[in-house]
Design an enzyme around this catalytic site. Structure first.
Site, PDB file in Angstrom:
ATOM      1  N   ARG A 119     -76.916 -95.514  86.758  1.00  8.29           N
ATOM      2  CA  ARG A 119     -75.892 -95.170  86.270  1.00  8.29           C
ATOM      3  C   ARG A 119     -75.516 -93.773  86.774  1.00  8.29           C
ATOM      4  O   ARG A 119     -74.455 -93.167  86.899  1.00  8.29           O
ATOM      5  CB  ARG A 119     -76.056 -95.001  84.827  1.00  8.29           C
ATOM      6  CG  ARG A 119     -75.895 -96.457  84.143  1.00  8.29           C
ATOM      7  CD  ARG A 119     -76.046 -96.386  82.627  1.00  8.29           C
ATOM      8  NE  ARG A 119     -77.547 -96.395  82.450  1.00  8.29           N
ATOM      9  CZ  ARG A 119     -78.081 -96.752  81.153  1.00  8.29           C
ATOM     10  NH1 ARG A 119     -77.333 -96.493  79.978  1.00  8.29           N
ATOM     11  NH2 ARG A 119     -79.394 -96.711  81.133  1.00  8.29           N
ATOM     12  N   GLY A 149     -88.780-103.068  83.251  1.00  2.00           N
ATOM     13  CA  GLY A 149     -88.598-102.568  81.925  1.00  2.00           C
ATOM     14  C   GLY A 149     -89.296-101.565  81.246  1.00  2.00           C
ATOM     15  O   GLY A 149     -90.508-101.780  82.041  1.00  2.00           O
ATOM     16  N   GLY A 168     -80.164 -98.082  71.904  1.00  2.00           N
ATOM     17  CA  GLY A 168     -80.881 -99.131  71.309  1.00  2.00           C
ATOM     18  C   GLY A 168     -80.548 -99.250  69.647  1.00  2.00           C
ATOM     19  O   GLY A 168     -80.481 -98.057  69.089  1.00  2.00           O
ATOM     20  N   GLY A 196     -87.929 -95.664  86.280  1.00  2.00           N
ATOM     21  CA  GLY A 196     -86.563 -96.434  86.559  1.00  2.00           C
ATOM     22  C   GLY A 196     -85.755 -95.865  87.736  1.00  2.00           C
ATOM     23  O   GLY A 196     -86.026 -94.712  88.109  1.00  2.00           O
TER      24      GLY A 196
HETATM   25  C1  UD1 Z   1     -83.967 -97.009  76.325  1.00  3.67           C
HETATM   26  C2  UD1 Z   1     -84.163 -97.798  74.892  1.00  3.67           C
HETATM   27  C3  UD1 Z   1     -83.304 -97.711  73.998  1.00  3.67           C
HETATM   28  C4  UD1 Z   1     -83.210 -96.213  73.563  1.00  3.67           C
HETATM   29  C5  UD1 Z   1     -82.706 -95.420  74.969  1.00  3.67           C
HETATM   30  C6  UD1 Z   1     -83.110 -93.878  74.483  1.00  3.67           C
HETATM   31  C7  UD1 Z   1     -85.322 -99.701  76.134  1.00  3.67           C
HETATM   32  C8  UD1 Z   1     -85.353-101.117  76.445  1.00  3.67           C
HETATM   33  N1  UD1 Z   1     -84.387 -99.169  75.626  1.00  3.67           N
HETATM   34  O1  UD1 Z   1     -82.510 -97.256  76.843  1.00  3.67           O
HETATM   35  O2  UD1 Z   1     -83.494 -98.422  72.860  1.00  3.67           O
HETATM   36  O3  UD1 Z   1     -81.813 -96.091  72.418  1.00  3.67           O
HETATM   37  O4  UD1 Z   1     -83.712 -95.521  75.855  1.00  3.67           O
HETATM   38  O5  UD1 Z   1     -82.374 -92.952  75.359  1.00  3.67           O
HETATM   39  O6  UD1 Z   1     -86.421 -98.997  76.274  1.00  3.67           O
HETATM   40  N2  UD1 Z   1     -88.255 -97.193  82.985  1.00  3.67           N
HETATM   41  C9  UD1 Z   1     -89.585 -97.212  83.710  1.00  3.67           C
HETATM   42  N3  UD1 Z   1     -89.669 -98.672  83.979  1.00  3.67           N
HETATM   43  C10 UD1 Z   1     -88.849 -99.426  83.757  1.00  3.67           C
HETATM   44  C11 UD1 Z   1     -87.669 -99.269  83.383  1.00  3.67           C
HETATM   45  C12 UD1 Z   1     -87.490 -97.979  82.866  1.00  3.67           C
HETATM   46  O7  UD1 Z   1     -90.340 -96.253  83.559  1.00  3.67           O
HETATM   47  O8  UD1 Z   1     -89.097-100.557  84.309  1.00  3.67           O
HETATM   48  C13 UD1 Z   1     -88.019 -95.480  82.499  1.00  3.67           C
HETATM   49  C14 UD1 Z   1     -86.694 -94.846  82.972  1.00  3.67           C
HETATM   50  O9  UD1 Z   1     -87.051 -94.276  84.348  1.00  3.67           O
HETATM   51  C15 UD1 Z   1     -86.332 -94.123  81.761  1.00  3.67           C
HETATM   52  C16 UD1 Z   1     -86.692 -94.488  80.466  1.00  3.67           C
HETATM   53  O10 UD1 Z   1     -87.832 -95.455  81.094  1.00  3.67           O
HETATM   54  O11 UD1 Z   1     -86.839 -92.714  82.112  1.00  3.67           O
HETATM   55  C17 UD1 Z   1     -85.821 -95.441  79.891  1.00  3.67           C
HETATM   56  O12 UD1 Z   1     -85.199 -96.172  80.600  1.00  3.67           O
HETATM   57  P1  UD1 Z   1     -83.801 -96.370  80.656  1.00  3.67           P
HETATM   58  O13 UD1 Z   1     -83.185 -97.436  81.641  1.00  3.67           O
HETATM   59  O14 UD1 Z   1     -82.847 -95.100  80.819  1.00  3.67           O
HETATM   60  O15 UD1 Z   1     -83.334 -96.980  79.239  1.00  3.67           O
HETATM   61  P2  UD1 Z   1     -82.157 -97.063  78.293  1.00  3.67           P
HETATM   62  O16 UD1 Z   1     -81.263 -98.007  78.597  1.00  3.67           O
HETATM   63  O17 UD1 Z   1     -81.464 -95.395  78.251  1.00  3.67           O
HETATM   64 CA    CA Z   2     -81.988 -93.563  79.158  1.00  6.48          CA
END
Ligand code: UD1
Ligand code: CA
Length: 464
Positions: free
Chosen positions: A24, A87, A150, A20
């Site tokens: 933020r 995602g 979540g 990701g």
């Molecule tokens: C996510 C969870 C949420 C949980 C929270 C806990 C989802 C949809 N939601 O939300 O339920 O409460 O973590 O901290 O998963 N990432 C990828 N590829 C992508 C998007 C994200 O590898 O396409 C990675 C990001 O780098 C990050 C992790 O996944 O390390 C979580 O993504 P982030 O956007 O931080 O999710 P949250 O909104 O925090």
């Molecule tokens: Ca997160």
């Protein structure tokens, strides 16, 4: 349960979601490269997984992938590229073929932004999941303010879904319980595999959510467990600079306490920042504020006074680093004294009982046993023999504008104050250099060298 007992981990692997952007954070650096106590977030997550999984760790990277690879080139495990970050669910789909190739039975999936992860908590979570024969388990926390996490939705205690904060509608999903998804999942590959293709992006973010696996699994009649860890602050994800500072502070307090428990004497502990790999031996003494990072080691009986910054350096037993010193890649030998206000740059080495005092800078320079440079000195690319004395204001002129050159000073030599040693040059054992000299040629052993204008005294002319 075939998986339980000795060796149950052998058919488990781990996935770290780290592709990701970290919008933020509002920073050009990929989120997982932001540092806590001098170590990148992703490195900390991997360090917690390696004791359990060895090389069976796959990190999904995407945003700033080249930077991430370069920064963590030595990290164990594999990188998998998620070209478009669609995602967390899409990230899992991207890495899935690798997990199948590795013939894993179970996989632990963790968000790359949870740097406070500890091997014990991961092991505990997996053991619980296996014991309860979960097809899909995830860790939950109960928070007073569920923020952007979540939300876990249960019906009669059974997990039904995880609904992302943006998509949560109390009218549809019921009143908030405060139970949230921590972002740590444990899955049985065979059970989850048929669900992966059913992930959609019909949500406010138009992303494929890993969390949708929960309602898909529940609806398919699989065994889905949300294992609650109470407040479990150590698992909160880092999404913005404020959360980064919070997590860093928690990690700091945890590391300092661990060293105190092992017997390190840490004064003003609230202001001591230790990197996760810094070793502070039992019986070593440190006073805050100070910072000790990287692969540093402070040995028993050594002391580091306040306001020091130390990285990748050794302070050997009985040595004292006095206040306001800056050490990087340096080795301070047993019973040496450094500072106050000394700067030891990479390659600075002090043999036993040597001294480098106030406003002394050393780079790629060695002070032999008992040698002393106590005031206002620069030693670069230099070898100083045992017992030599370097007078105040001595400078090794090691750089001629094109290349660096070496200075060598023999055992027991005495360099008078305010001497410039123009390298390449050597001063023999026991030689004496007069104060204020500019030494451009070698000085033989036992010789006295004086290289400066002779003093002339003449009558003073005064206007009357
Ligand atoms: C996510 C969870 C949420 C949980 C929270 C806990 C989802 C949809 N939601 O939300 O339920 O409460 O973590 O901290 O998963 N990432 C990828 N590829 C992508 C998007 C994200 O590898 O396409 C990675 C990001 O780098 C990050 C992790 O996944 O390390 C979580 O993504 P982030 O956007 O931080 O999710 P949250 O909104 O925090
Ligand atoms: Ca997160």
């Amino acid at each position: 349960m075939p998986e339980s007992g000795k060796g149950f981990m052998e058919d488990c692997g781990a996935v770290v979601l780290a592709a990701g952007k970290g919008v933020r954070m509002r920073s050009p650096l990929p989120k997982v490269l932001h540092e806590l106590l001098g170590e990148p977030m992703l490195g900390l997550v991997l360090a917690a997984l390696v004791p359990l999984f060895g090389r069976r760790v796959w990190s999904v990277i995407g945003h700033g992938a080249d930077m991430v690879r370069a920064c963590l080139a030595d990290a164990p495990g594999y990188f998998v590229l998620q070209k478009e970050q669609l995602g967390t669910g899409h990230a899992l789909q991207t890495v899935w073929p690798e997990l199948e190739k590795a013939e894993l039975r179970h996989v632990l999936v963790v968000n790359g932004d949870t740097p406070l992860l500890e091997p014990e908590m991961v092991r505990d979570f997996m053991e619980q999941s296996l014991l309860q024969e979960a097809d899909l388990a995830f860790l939950t926390l109960t928070l007073k303010d569920p923020g952007s996490f979540g939300r876990v939705v249960r019906v009669n205690g059974r997990v039904k879904a995880i609904i992302e904060a943006k998509d949560y509608d109390p009218a549809e999903h019921g009143p908030e319980s405060g139970e949230i998804n921590a972002g740590l999942y444990f899955m049985r590959l065979r059970a989850v595999e048929p669900l992966l293709g059913h992930l959609g992006d019909n949500n406010k973010s138009r992303e494929y959510y890993i969390t949708d696996l929960v309602h898909l699994a529940a609806a398919a009649g699989l065994r889905v467990l949300g294992l609650n860890r109470g407040e479990g602050q150590g698992l909160l994800g880092v999404n913005d600079p404020w959360e980064l500072a919070e997590a860093e502070e928690r990690l700091r307090a945890r590391l300092v306490l661990a060293k105190q428990r092992e017997g390190a004497l840490i004064r003003n502990p609230g202001a001591v920042r230790l990197g996760p790999w810094a070793e502070i031996a039992p019986g070593a003494e440190i006073t805050g504020p100070c910072e000790i990072y990287g692969r540093s080691r402070v040995e028993a009986g050594a002391g580091v006074e306040s306001h020091c910054w130390i990285k990748n350096s050794v302070v050997a037993e009985g040595a004292r680093v006095r206040s306001f010193c800056h050490l990087e890649g340096a080795r301070v030998g047993p019973r040496c004294v450094v500072g106050p206000f000394a700067r030891l740059r990479p390659g600075a080495v002090l043999e036993e009982e040597a001294h480098a005092g106030n406003f002394v800078e050393m780079k790629k320079a060695r002070l032999g046993r008992g040698a002393k440079a106590n005031h206002l000195t620069y030693l670069g690319d230099a070898e100083v023999g045992a017992g030599a004395n370097i007078g105040a204001g001595t400078i090794t002129c090691n750089y001629d504008g094109a290349a660096k050159h070496k200075t060598s000073i023999g055992e027991g030599a005495f360099i008078g104050s305010n001497t410039a040693l123009v390298a390449p040059v050597s001063v023999g054992d026991r030689a004496l250099v007069g104060a204020g000299s500019v030494i451009t040629g070698d000085v033989p052993e036992d010789a006295l060298a004086v290289a400066r204008g002779r003093q002339k005294n003449m009558p003073k002319r005064c206007k009357k």
